[in-house]
Design a protein around this motif. Structure first.
Motif, PDB file in Angstrom:
ATOM      1  N   GLU A  33       0.844  -1.188   0.000  1.00 42.38           N
ATOM      2  CA  GLU A  33       0.000   0.000   0.000  1.00 42.38           C
ATOM      3  C   GLU A  33       0.881   1.241   0.000  1.00 42.38           C
ATOM      4  OE1 GLU A  33      -3.710   2.104   2.408  1.00 42.38           O
ATOM      5  OE2 GLU A  33      -2.278   0.916   3.550  1.00 42.38           O
ATOM      6  N   ILE A  34       0.508   2.206  -0.817  1.00 41.00           N
ATOM      7  CA  ILE A  34       1.147   3.513  -0.831  1.00 41.00           C
ATOM      8  C   ILE A  34       0.086   4.528  -0.437  1.00 41.00           C
ATOM      9  CG2 ILE A  34       2.373   5.253  -2.181  1.00 41.00           C
ATOM     10  CD1 ILE A  34       3.126   2.920  -4.138  1.00 41.00           C
ATOM     11  N   ARG A  55      -0.254  -4.916  -5.704  1.00 38.96           N
ATOM     12  CA  ARG A  55      -0.253  -6.381  -5.716  1.00 38.96           C
ATOM     13  C   ARG A  55       1.171  -6.912  -5.518  1.00 38.96           C
ATOM     14  NH1 ARG A  55      -3.039  -6.968 -10.090  1.00 38.96           N
ATOM     15  NH2 ARG A  55      -1.299  -6.964 -11.526  1.00 38.96           N
ATOM     16  N   PRO A  56       1.395  -7.704  -4.482  1.00 38.42           N
ATOM     17  CA  PRO A  56       2.743  -8.249  -4.285  1.00 38.42           C
ATOM     18  C   PRO A  56       3.059  -9.307  -5.354  1.00 38.42           C
ATOM     19  CG  PRO A  56       1.237  -9.157  -2.655  1.00 38.42           C
ATOM     20  CD  PRO A  56       0.464  -8.128  -3.442  1.00 38.42           C
ATOM     21  N   GLU A  57       4.309  -9.349  -5.751  1.00 33.14           N
ATOM     22  CA  GLU A  57       4.744 -10.300  -6.782  1.00 33.14           C
ATOM     23  C   GLU A  57       5.734 -11.324  -6.250  1.00 33.14           C
ATOM     24  OE1 GLU A  57       6.252  -7.846  -9.937  1.00 33.14           O
ATOM     25  OE2 GLU A  57       4.326  -6.825 -10.199  1.00 33.14           O
ATOM     26  N   ARG A  58       6.379 -11.004  -5.113  1.00 33.92           N
ATOM     27  CA  ARG A  58       7.432 -11.892  -4.605  1.00 33.92           C
ATOM     28  C   ARG A  58       7.197 -12.296  -3.154  1.00 33.92           C
ATOM     29  NH1 ARG A  58      12.332  -8.607  -4.882  1.00 33.92           N
ATOM     30  NH2 ARG A  58      10.900  -6.930  -4.406  1.00 33.92           N
ATOM     31  N   THR A  70      -4.371  -4.338   8.729  1.00 35.55           N
ATOM     32  CA  THR A  70      -5.753  -4.659   8.350  1.00 35.55           C
ATOM     33  C   THR A  70      -5.873  -5.039   6.874  1.00 35.55           C
ATOM     34  OG1 THR A  70      -6.641  -2.445   7.760  1.00 35.55           O
ATOM     35  CG2 THR A  70      -6.672  -3.056  10.117  1.00 35.55           C
ATOM     36  N   LEU A  71      -4.790  -5.028   6.128  1.00 38.09           N
ATOM     37  CA  LEU A  71      -4.820  -5.403   4.720  1.00 38.09           C
ATOM     38  C   LEU A  71      -4.796  -6.923   4.582  1.00 38.09           C
ATOM     39  CD1 LEU A  71      -2.306  -2.780   3.340  1.00 38.09           C
ATOM     40  CD2 LEU A  71      -4.762  -2.878   2.850  1.00 38.09           C
ATOM     41  N   ASP A  78      -6.120  -7.482  -5.590  1.00 37.55           N
ATOM     42  CA  ASP A  78      -6.815  -6.615  -6.540  1.00 37.55           C
ATOM     43  C   ASP A  78      -6.072  -5.305  -6.789  1.00 37.55           C
ATOM     44  OD1 ASP A  78      -8.889  -8.439  -6.834  1.00 37.55           O
ATOM     45  OD2 ASP A  78     -10.062  -7.552  -5.203  1.00 37.55           O
ATOM     46  N   GLY A  79      -4.890  -5.148  -6.191  1.00 40.64           N
ATOM     47  CA  GLY A  79      -4.110  -3.931  -6.360  1.00 40.64           C
ATOM     48  C   GLY A  79      -3.448  -3.860  -7.721  1.00 40.64           C
TER      49      GLY A  79
END
Length: 184
Positions: A33-34, A55-58, A70-71, A78-79
């Motif tokens: 999150e930014i 969306r994380p990739e690694r 809370t994420l 869906d990011g």
């Protein structure tokens, strides 16, 4: 080099994948999150807050990370890709042309690490404010405070959810706005 714009300061706070201990094998901490809040340096007024889910990739969002931020894994799935989030900072906020700040150096360092690891252009210029250090120096505290402690010290409420990027950026911008307008 792009001409520096001093009309707004971008206050940025990131949340990253995290674990209660070292990362599991094969995973690295990456931005999920930014949070961005723009601040008018002349008035100290904050202009909106925004959360960009990435969306994380690694790595994956751990239960510990969800408890802290809370994420959830579903939310960040869906990011947008990290490269798109960096492009958004450059294109919509002109981050490469503006002064930007964060609470400490973690956010700056995390962007630098992740950009280098993923070959994504760094979205910011060279003008970074470490607001945590600036706040402590301005108040001659002798040590740096966490964001929540600084809000308490300043007599300001913690608005929103601590460890959510947009809310933390909003609160950090309130602290910076107070510093910028205190001597006027």
């Amino acid at each position: 080099m792009a001409k520096l714009q001093l009309d707004r300061i971008l206050v940025v706070d990131v949340e990253s994948t995290c674990w209660d201990g070292p990362p599991p094998d094969g995973m690295v901490s990456e931005i999920i999150e930014i949070g961005v809040c723009t601040l008018d340096p002349a008035t100290g007024d904050r202009a909106g807050r925004r959360s960009v889910l990435v969306r994380p990739e690694r790595s994956e969002v751990s239960d510990f990370c969800t408890e802290l931020t809370t994420l959830t894994a579903g939310q960040v799935a869906d990011g947008v890709p990290f490269a798109d989030a960096c492009a958004l900072l450059r294109d919509e906020y002109r981050a490469h042309r503006r002064v930007w700040g964060s609470w400490g150096n973690y956010d700056r360092d995390q962007f630098a690490r992740q950009c280098a690891a993923t070959d994504v252009p760094y979205p910011f210029g060279t003008r970074h404010l470490n607001i945590k250090t600036l706040y402590s120096l301005s108040h001659a505290l002798g040590r740096e405070l966490g964001m929540a402690g600084a809000l308490e010290h300043a007599g300001l409420p913690l608005e929103g959810t601590h460890h959510r990027g947009a809310d933390d950026a909003w609160n950090i911008a309130a602290l910076l706005g107070g510093l910028l307008t205190a001597g006027r």
